[in-house]
Scaffold this motif. Sequence first.
Motif, PDB file in Angstrom:
ATOM      1  N   ILE A  71       0.860  -1.181   0.000  1.00 58.68           N
ATOM      2  CA  ILE A  71       0.000   0.000   0.000  1.00 58.68           C
ATOM      3  C   ILE A  71       0.892   1.225   0.000  1.00 58.68           C
ATOM      4  O   ILE A  71       2.049   1.161   0.425  1.00 58.68           O
ATOM      5  CB  ILE A  71      -0.972   0.068   1.200  1.00 58.68           C
ATOM      6  CG1 ILE A  71      -0.216   0.144   2.527  1.00 58.68           C
ATOM      7  CG2 ILE A  71      -1.961  -1.066   1.183  1.00 58.68           C
ATOM      8  CD1 ILE A  71      -1.062   0.598   3.698  1.00 58.68           C
ATOM      9  N   THR A  72       0.356   2.318  -0.491  1.00 56.96           N
ATOM     10  CA  THR A  72       1.016   3.612  -0.346  1.00 56.96           C
ATOM     11  C   THR A  72      -0.004   4.585   0.226  1.00 56.96           C
ATOM     12  O   THR A  72      -1.199   4.495  -0.060  1.00 56.96           O
ATOM     13  CB  THR A  72       1.552   4.155  -1.690  1.00 56.96           C
ATOM     14  OG1 THR A  72       0.471   4.281  -2.597  1.00 56.96           O
ATOM     15  CG2 THR A  72       2.619   3.261  -2.268  1.00 56.96           C
ATOM     16  N   ARG A 101       8.820  -0.660  10.503  1.00 54.91           N
ATOM     17  CA  ARG A 101       7.841  -0.383  11.563  1.00 54.91           C
ATOM     18  C   ARG A 101       6.476  -0.868  11.084  1.00 54.91           C
ATOM     19  O   ARG A 101       6.088  -0.661   9.947  1.00 54.91           O
ATOM     20  CB  ARG A 101       7.798   1.106  11.863  1.00 54.91           C
ATOM     21  CG  ARG A 101       7.001   1.394  13.113  1.00 54.91           C
ATOM     22  CD  ARG A 101       7.436   2.658  13.781  1.00 54.91           C
ATOM     23  NE  ARG A 101       8.823   2.719  14.198  1.00 54.91           N
ATOM     24  CZ  ARG A 101       9.272   2.335  15.389  1.00 54.91           C
ATOM     25  NH1 ARG A 101       8.444   1.838  16.277  1.00 54.91           N
ATOM     26  NH2 ARG A 101      10.537   2.466  15.695  1.00 54.91           N
ATOM     27  N   GLU A 102       5.741  -1.541  11.977  1.00 57.34           N
ATOM     28  CA  GLU A 102       4.443  -2.103  11.596  1.00 57.34           C
ATOM     29  C   GLU A 102       3.415  -0.999  11.385  1.00 57.34           C
ATOM     30  O   GLU A 102       3.343  -0.040  12.146  1.00 57.34           O
ATOM     31  CB  GLU A 102       3.938  -3.082  12.648  1.00 57.34           C
ATOM     32  CG  GLU A 102       2.700  -3.834  12.190  1.00 57.34           C
ATOM     33  CD  GLU A 102       2.302  -4.953  13.129  1.00 57.34           C
ATOM     34  OE1 GLU A 102       1.116  -4.983  13.503  1.00 57.34           O
ATOM     35  OE2 GLU A 102       3.158  -5.781  13.482  1.00 57.34           O
ATOM     36  N   VAL A 103       2.612  -1.160  10.335  1.00 62.36           N
ATOM     37  CA  VAL A 103       1.547  -0.222  10.019  1.00 62.36           C
ATOM     38  C   VAL A 103       0.287  -1.030   9.697  1.00 62.36           C
ATOM     39  O   VAL A 103       0.355  -2.071   9.054  1.00 62.36           O
ATOM     40  CB  VAL A 103       1.933   0.715   8.846  1.00 62.36           C
ATOM     41  CG1 VAL A 103       2.190  -0.054   7.577  1.00 62.36           C
ATOM     42  CG2 VAL A 103       0.876   1.765   8.611  1.00 62.36           C
ATOM     43  N   ARG A 122      -2.179  -5.062   6.869  1.00 70.81           N
ATOM     44  CA  ARG A 122      -1.165  -4.996   7.925  1.00 70.81           C
ATOM     45  C   ARG A 122       0.173  -5.318   7.294  1.00 70.81           C
ATOM     46  O   ARG A 122       0.308  -6.317   6.577  1.00 70.81           O
ATOM     47  CB  ARG A 122      -1.470  -5.982   9.053  1.00 70.81           C
ATOM     48  CG  ARG A 122      -0.602  -5.709  10.278  1.00 70.81           C
ATOM     49  CD  ARG A 122      -0.966  -6.600  11.432  1.00 70.81           C
ATOM     50  NE  ARG A 122      -0.243  -7.852  11.258  1.00 70.81           N
ATOM     51  CZ  ARG A 122      -0.695  -9.042  11.575  1.00 70.81           C
ATOM     52  NH1 ARG A 122      -1.900  -9.183  12.074  1.00 70.81           N
ATOM     53  NH2 ARG A 122       0.021 -10.114  11.392  1.00 70.81           N
ATOM     54  N   GLY A 123       1.146  -4.483   7.542  1.00 71.89           N
ATOM     55  CA  GLY A 123       2.452  -4.702   6.942  1.00 71.89           C
ATOM     56  C   GLY A 123       3.526  -3.911   7.650  1.00 71.89           C
ATOM     57  O   GLY A 123       3.347  -3.469   8.782  1.00 71.89           O
ATOM     58  N   GLN A 124       4.641  -3.747   6.952  1.00 70.07           N
ATOM     59  CA  GLN A 124       5.779  -3.005   7.489  1.00 70.07           C
ATOM     60  C   GLN A 124       6.175  -1.928   6.496  1.00 70.07           C
ATOM     61  O   GLN A 124       6.168  -2.151   5.286  1.00 70.07           O
ATOM     62  CB  GLN A 124       6.973  -3.930   7.718  1.00 70.07           C
ATOM     63  CG  GLN A 124       6.736  -4.939   8.811  1.00 70.07           C
ATOM     64  CD  GLN A 124       7.902  -5.912   8.928  1.00 70.07           C
ATOM     65  OE1 GLN A 124       8.385  -6.419   7.934  1.00 70.07           O
ATOM     66  NE2 GLN A 124       8.320  -6.172  10.145  1.00 70.07           N
ATOM     67  N   ALA A 142       4.784  -2.925   2.799  1.00 68.90           N
ATOM     68  CA  ALA A 142       4.606  -4.248   2.187  1.00 68.90           C
ATOM     69  C   ALA A 142       4.077  -5.193   3.252  1.00 68.90           C
ATOM     70  O   ALA A 142       4.343  -5.015   4.446  1.00 68.90           O
ATOM     71  CB  ALA A 142       5.929  -4.764   1.632  1.00 68.90           C
ATOM     72  N   ASP A 143       3.323  -6.205   2.806  1.00 69.37           N
ATOM     73  CA  ASP A 143       2.750  -7.111   3.797  1.00 69.37           C
ATOM     74  C   ASP A 143       3.843  -7.870   4.544  1.00 69.37           C
ATOM     75  O   ASP A 143       4.996  -7.924   4.119  1.00 69.37           O
ATOM     76  CB  ASP A 143       1.685  -8.027   3.206  1.00 69.37           C
ATOM     77  CG  ASP A 143       2.222  -9.074   2.252  1.00 69.37           C
ATOM     78  OD1 ASP A 143       3.358  -9.520   2.407  1.00 69.37           O
ATOM     79  OD2 ASP A 143       1.466  -9.459   1.347  1.00 69.37           O
TER      80      ASP A 143
END
Length: 188
Positions: A71-72, A101-103, A122-124, A142-143
């Motif tokens: 995602i962006t 960092r997790e997002v 959910r990714g980093q 990215a996941d």
Amino acid sequence: MPYNPNANWSARTALAEQAPAYFVVLEGLPWRYSTHPVKNAVAEYRPFMKTPSGAAQEIFPLEGKSSIGTITFTLVDADGSVTDLVASSKAAPTLPTLINREVTLYGGYAELDEADYAPLFRGQLTDWRLERGGAAYTFRAADLKRATAENVMANATEAAPSILEGNPLDIWYALITGDFSNPQFSVM
């Protein structure tokens, strides 16, 4: 089985008119960034986020691989907090680093409460860049399975196979998201 995180979200999603709202939770930050104000929020929200975009994922069952979803999202630096966030080399940084960092991206609608938003990704964080004019930053995530370099069940051998059991859609969900513990998509 359609995605049904909660009754309010599903009912609102079924309506013909759609005006989605999003927010991101970034690991280590006490506040969140959103596209709209969030009702009945449990945290501080800064509505500086533009509508996020993402790449679809594919699964290749015969090869035992899946693509890496990304995602962006762009954050407008309206109050200087985004510049402060990326300034990791200052004496006392907000976060020591953003990379890995997790997002988590949540989606819903402006009239829904925060509790009714659904987790969509959910990714980093993998990278970020300053946009032209210096007024916004775009982040890419990215996941979580990117760490496996697209190798699903890489440690399986003929002597010690890895077996996933469950509904094929549940298995697909687990492989795509990298989440094998979600009770709504049970995989053993």
